[in-house]
Design a protein around this motif. Structure first.
Motif, short mmCIF file in Angstrom:
data_model
loop_
_atom_site.label_atom_id
_atom_site.label_comp_id
_atom_site.label_asym_id
_atom_site.label_seq_id
_atom_site.Cartn_x
_atom_site.Cartn_y
_atom_site.Cartn_z
N ARG A 315 11.10 26.56 -11.34
CA ARG A 315 11.88 25.52 -10.69
C ARG A 315 11.10 24.83 -9.57
N GLN A 316 10.27 25.58 -8.86
CA GLN A 316 9.50 24.98 -7.78
C GLN A 316 8.53 23.94 -8.33
N GLN A 317 7.98 24.21 -9.49
CA GLN A 317 7.07 23.23 -10.11
C GLN A 317 7.81 21.93 -10.42
N LEU A 318 9.06 22.05 -10.86
CA LEU A 318 9.86 20.86 -11.15
C LEU A 318 10.20 20.10 -9.87
N VAL A 319 10.52 20.83 -8.80
CA VAL A 319 10.79 20.17 -7.52
C VAL A 319 9.54 19.42 -7.06
N ASP A 320 8.39 20.05 -7.19
CA ASP A 320 7.13 19.39 -6.79
C ASP A 320 6.89 18.13 -7.63
N ALA A 321 7.27 18.20 -8.91
CA ALA A 321 7.08 17.04 -9.78
C ALA A 321 7.98 15.89 -9.34
N VAL A 322 9.18 16.21 -8.87
CA VAL A 322 10.07 15.16 -8.35
C VAL A 322 9.41 14.46 -7.17
N VAL A 323 8.91 15.24 -6.23
CA VAL A 323 8.29 14.67 -5.02
C VAL A 323 7.09 13.82 -5.39
N ASP A 324 6.23 14.33 -6.26
CA ASP A 324 5.01 13.59 -6.65
C ASP A 324 5.35 12.30 -7.40
N THR A 325 6.31 12.38 -8.32
CA THR A 325 6.65 11.20 -9.12
C THR A 325 7.27 10.11 -8.26
N VAL A 326 8.17 10.51 -7.36
CA VAL A 326 8.79 9.50 -6.49
C VAL A 326 7.73 8.79 -5.66
N GLY A 327 6.74 9.55 -5.15
CA GLY A 327 5.67 8.93 -4.37
C GLY A 327 4.85 7.94 -5.19
N THR A 328 4.50 8.33 -6.42
CA THR A 328 3.73 7.45 -7.29
C THR A 328 4.53 6.20 -7.66
N ALA A 329 5.80 6.40 -8.04
CA ALA A 329 6.64 5.27 -8.42
C ALA A 329 6.85 4.33 -7.24
N MET A 330 7.03 4.89 -6.07
CA MET A 330 7.26 4.07 -4.89
C MET A 330 6.06 3.16 -4.63
N ASP A 331 4.86 3.69 -4.79
CA ASP A 331 3.66 2.89 -4.58
C ASP A 331 3.58 1.75 -5.59
N LEU A 332 3.83 2.04 -6.85
CA LEU A 332 3.78 1.00 -7.88
C LEU A 332 4.83 -0.07 -7.63
N GLU A 333 6.03 0.35 -7.26
CA GLU A 333 7.12 -0.59 -7.09
C GLU A 333 6.97 -1.43 -5.83
N LYS A 334 6.39 -0.86 -4.78
CA LYS A 334 6.06 -1.65 -3.59
C LYS A 334 5.11 -2.78 -3.94
N ARG A 335 4.08 -2.44 -4.71
CA ARG A 335 3.10 -3.46 -5.10
C ARG A 335 3.76 -4.56 -5.93
N ALA A 336 4.63 -4.17 -6.84
CA ALA A 336 5.30 -5.16 -7.68
C ALA A 336 6.20 -6.07 -6.85
N LEU A 337 6.99 -5.47 -5.97
CA LEU A 337 7.94 -6.25 -5.16
C LEU A 337 7.23 -7.17 -4.18
N ARG A 338 6.16 -6.69 -3.59
CA ARG A 338 5.41 -7.54 -2.65
C ARG A 338 4.74 -8.70 -3.38
N ALA A 339 4.26 -8.43 -4.59
CA ALA A 339 3.68 -9.53 -5.37
C ALA A 339 4.75 -10.55 -5.75
N LEU A 340 5.94 -10.08 -6.08
CA LEU A 340 7.03 -10.98 -6.43
C LEU A 340 7.55 -11.76 -5.23
N GLY A 341 7.41 -11.16 -4.06
CA GLY A 341 7.90 -11.83 -2.85
C GLY A 341 7.22 -13.14 -2.59
N GLY A 342 6.03 -13.32 -3.14
CA GLY A 342 5.33 -14.58 -2.93
C GLY A 342 5.56 -15.58 -4.04
#
Length: 343
Positions: A315-342
């Motif tokens: 279960r700890q491995q799955l919790v770690d996967a949640v944390v890692d995935t959210v961080g990766t997704a957040m970075d990708l989505e920030k880039r997309a949203l900032r690009a769209l903002g212009g």
């Protein structure tokens, strides 16, 4: 299956698929990805729950905002009938009524109220004389029959705060104009960027993703004790609260009407459609970033569905996967949203 002018069709996302099926009954064929994008509900919501109950994650920020209908020139009347009789009366003048329900209270889902989501939508297409309703759920291949009592329990459920359905029902009117995606699409994209980047609540948008990332590591300490859940076959099983939390998150990402990947592939396809309709290639890069984010969410969702249901799994491995995935997704989505903002 056809009921009058209404034809049941399986869809990707409950809310947008229900709207598409009702619009099709009136002679207006619209792509579901386009309706989803125009509606402006996309984003992220995180609602922590008390005690061992599973925290709620939704890949949207608004439930039935009606933006798509306004942009498409469709009149929609909102109602809240308090009985099956009131719902049947709405059907007298419409091919279908779109109703908000708690998915966990719909008997055919087999969840028996042990897993709740009050932001789900189905179309009610017919009232029968034996106190049943014919329901068009876009997650299914055919319509189903639901008793008035069961449908009312799903419509009035209080098991999913702050996403309780509150008996909301919608009747669609005629479309007054034929919108051009190249013109209304950019308006929806600007709304999307504003709502996700500056949502006005720490539970929504990028702030909500950060809250999930910081909360997930606490689950092994806060989601404690044995609880009832339902397995993939609809059987009631005894499990631990942490496993239920992880499994519930997997369901929210993959199986609770998101089309898989927490709606990210859908918004990617919408942006690609706007790029084509407007002739503006600046939407293309963000579309791919959201598709990439969706692949990360899908990988996580499938891992949670498989791993949380496996006895003795890490279960700890799955919790770690949640944390890692959210961080990766957040970075990708920030880039997309900032690009769209212009744009």
């Amino acid at each position: 299956m056809s009921t009058g002018g209404y034809v049941h069709r399986r869809g990707i996302h409950c809310e947008s698929a229900c709207q598409c099926n009702i619009l099709a009954a009136a002679g207006h064929e619209v792509d579901e990805d386009v309706v989803f994008g125009l509606d402006g509900g996309f984003g992220f919501s995180f609602f922590p729950a008390r005690g061992g109950a599973p925290d709620i994650v939704v890949g949207k920020q608004a439930i039935m905002p009606l933006r798509a209908a306004r942009l498409m020139g469709v009149e929609v009347a909102a109602h809240a009938p308090t009985s099956g009789k009131g719902l049947a009366q709405l059907l007298e003048s419409a091919p279908a009524v779109m109703v908000r329900v708690d998915l966990g209270r719909l008997p055919y889902w087999g969840l028996e109220g042990r897993s709740s989501f009050g932001g789900y939508f189905v179309n009610v297409v017919r009232a029968l004389d034996d106190d049943r309703f014919e329901v068009s759920d876009p997650a299914l291949d055919t319509t189903v029959l639901v008793t008035a009592a069961d449908l009312e329990a799903a419509r009035s459920s209080r098991d999913s705060p702050p996403l309780n359905p509150d008996r909301k029902a919608y009747v669609f009117g005629a479309r007054r104009s034929a919108p051009q995606l190249g013109l209304v699409g950019p308006v929806a994209v600007r709304n999307l960027c504003r709502d996700v980047l500056k949502p006005g609540s720490r539970s929504l948008g990028l702030a909500g993703m950060k809250q999930l990332q910081s909360t997930a590591p606490t689950w092994p300490r806060t989601k404690l004790g044995e609880v009832d859940d339902v397995d993939a076959a609809g059987r009631v099983v005894r499990t631990d609260a942490l496993s239920r939390q992880l499994l519930h998150l997997g369901r929210q990402i993959e199986t609770f009407g998101t089309g898989g990947g927490l709606f990210r592939p859908m918004i990617g396809r919408f942006l690609a459609a706007v790029a084509e309709a407007s002739g503006d290639a600046r939407y293309t890069g963000p579309a791919e970033l959201f598709r990439a984010s969706g692949r990360h969410w899908q990988t996580l969702g499938r891992a949670l569905l498989d791993g949380a249901a496996t006895p003795g799994g890490d279960r700890q491995q799955l919790v770690d996967a949640v944390v890692d995935t959210v961080g990766t997704a957040m970075d990708l989505e920030k880039r997309a949203l900032r690009a769209l903002g212009g744009v």
